[in-house]
Design a protein around this motif. Structure first.
Motif, PDB file in Angstrom:
ATOM      1  N   ARG A 225       3.705 -42.514 -45.609  1.00 49.53           N
ATOM      2  CA  ARG A 225       4.809 -43.473 -45.440  1.00 49.53           C
ATOM      3  C   ARG A 225       6.107 -42.759 -45.077  1.00 49.53           C
ATOM      4  N   ASN A 226       6.355 -41.634 -45.735  1.00 48.57           N
ATOM      5  CA  ASN A 226       7.574 -40.875 -45.413  1.00 48.57           C
ATOM      6  C   ASN A 226       7.550 -40.366 -43.973  1.00 48.57           C
ATOM      7  N   ARG A 229       8.302 -43.265 -41.649  1.00 47.38           N
ATOM      8  CA  ARG A 229       9.734 -43.604 -41.668  1.00 47.38           C
ATOM      9  C   ARG A 229      10.547 -42.588 -40.868  1.00 47.38           C
ATOM     10  N   GLU A 230      10.127 -41.321 -40.903  1.00 47.34           N
ATOM     11  CA  GLU A 230      10.802 -40.308 -40.086  1.00 47.34           C
ATOM     12  C   GLU A 230      10.631 -40.611 -38.599  1.00 47.34           C
ATOM     13  N   LEU A 245       2.709 -48.856 -40.877  1.00 44.89           N
ATOM     14  CA  LEU A 245       3.443 -49.227 -42.094  1.00 44.89           C
ATOM     15  C   LEU A 245       3.095 -50.654 -42.536  1.00 44.89           C
ATOM     16  N   GLU A 257       7.127 -56.372 -47.152  1.00 49.61           N
ATOM     17  CA  GLU A 257       7.293 -55.235 -46.247  1.00 49.61           C
ATOM     18  C   GLU A 257       6.418 -55.400 -45.004  1.00 49.61           C
TER      19      GLU A 257
END
Length: 404
Positions: A225-226, A229-230, A245, A257
């Protein structure tokens, strides 16, 4: 070139082996015989001198010095005879030839039987076809690559990466092939290598995140997930990152979400894009799950009978069926084989089709099955257990103790 090096190296090894076989026989025999004969003469000389001393003390010998001198002279006279004898008894090279031939024949014969030479040749041939297989993979041909060709492509690419381990794009390609083949271990390992080499590349982040999500580990999912998001922070229009996501959020029950991600994707697509219809269905399904109340869930406690053996690569499939025992499940959840007993909760989010939610059933029964192929339908030989019918919103205990 590789074959030439093989013959050169094996020939050198054979020469060394022949040297170790011949030299001890050819050079060591003379030394051994001379040493043995010399020791025997010395022992005989010492024994005879001891006898002369005893006979002299008893008065039986009057000319002891003369006899001792003669004994020493005979010892010296025997030395050239030993040398001449040793020269005449040397082993001829012709006598060693059969042993040398047997050594050479056995070496290559054993390699031919146990060395898997045909597999080595096939491997080298496959490795040499990497450019051809790469063009086949990237082509727009209507004929997709066969499973065998994909395996050959993986083998050739692995071989190339052994020679060029710093090739980040090569690792990325291997990871994508692993994802296409559902080979999660290969995909995750290759994507991790690519990420180490190219940590800022968006394609690498997407591939690595996808492989981590498929591993089924929650810690890996958080890392994925990180990474996604990046990617979105770098490129606010990256549809693949939003899609990953969204599906991840839907799977873990974060429906708000998922709706947000799919809605963003819908805004980024052109008005007439056919993908908009699929996005609208996904949004509607997620919004329906958001309204599910406490009474819409089913909870089951699952334990194993003592006679059940868990497969090494199996999964646990928990499925909800109508109370009449219809084989087609209304909802299902696939879980890794973990420690038992365990508690599993199913909601409308686990429904098989949006048109028939689990909450539409007044009563349900639940089955738990140990499976090897991930199919929700029971197969012959599968271990399973099932509950008695109970009201929706309740709970049940299941013991896996039956075999189909």
């Amino acid at each position: 070139m590789t074959e030439m090096w093989f013959w050169l190296i094996t020939a050198l090894m054979i020469v060394v082996s022949i040297g170790l076989f011949v030299l001890p026989i050819y050079r060591g025999k003379d030394q051994d015989e001379l040493a043995s004969r010399d020791e025997l003469n010395k022992a005989f000389f010492r024994d005879r001198m001891a006898e002369l001393n005893e006979e002299a003390q008893e008065g039986l010998v009057e000319n002891q010095d003369e006899l001792a001198l003669e004994l020493k002279q005979s010892l010296l006279d025997d030395i050239p005879e030993n040398t001449q004898a040793s020269k005449s008894q040397r082993v001829s090279l012709a006598m060693l030839l059969p042993g040398v031939l047997v050594l050479v024949f056995l070496s290559y014969a054993l390699y031919g039987i146990m060395g898997n030479q045909s597999k080595v040749v096939a491997w080298q041939d496959t490795a040499s076809r990497l450019p051809e297989l790469s063009r086949r993979l990237m082509s727009d041909s209507q004929d997709p690559m066969t499973e065998q060709e994909m395996d050959e492509m993986t083998l050739a690419l692995r071989t190339q990466l052994q020679r060029t381990p710093e090739d980040g794009m090569g690792w990325l390609l291997l990871g994508r092939i692993g994802l296409a083949n559902r080979d999660i271990q290969t995909a995750e390992g290759a994507m991790a290598k690519a990420y180490d080499l190219m940590p800022q590349d968006s394609d690498v982040k997407l591939g690595y995140a996808q492989s981590l999500m498929l591993s089924g580990d929650e810690q890996n999912a958080n890392i994925a997930r990180n990474l996604l998001r990046e990617v979105i922070a770098q490129d606010h229009t990256n549809l693949q990152a939003f899609s990953l996501l969204a599906f991840d959020a839907f799977e873990r029950g974060a429906f708000d979400e998922a709706v947000a991600a799919w809605s963003t994707m819908k805004q980024l697509l052109p008005e007439n894009d056919p993908r908009i219809t699929m996005l609208e269905r996904s949004i509607a399904r997620a919004e329906a799950q958001m309204g599910a109340g406490q009474g819409q869930s089913v909870s089951v406690n699952i334990s194993l009978d003592e006679g059940v053996n868990l497969p090494a690569d199996g999964v646990l499939i928990v499925s909800v069926h109508s109370a009449d025992g219809a084989p087609m499940p209304v909802a299902a959840k696939r879980l890794p084989l973990d420690k038992f007993p365990l508690t599993v909760e199913l909601t409308d989010a686990d429904s098989m089709i949006p048109e028939r939610l689990m909450s539409s059933l007044p009563e349900v029964l639940v089955r738990a099955r140990i499976d090897n192929d991930g199919n929700v339908m029971t197969k012959d030989g599968d271990w399973f257990g099932e509950s008695q019918p109970f009201e929706l919103g309740g709970s049940a205990d299941i013991v896996v103790n039956q075999k189909q």
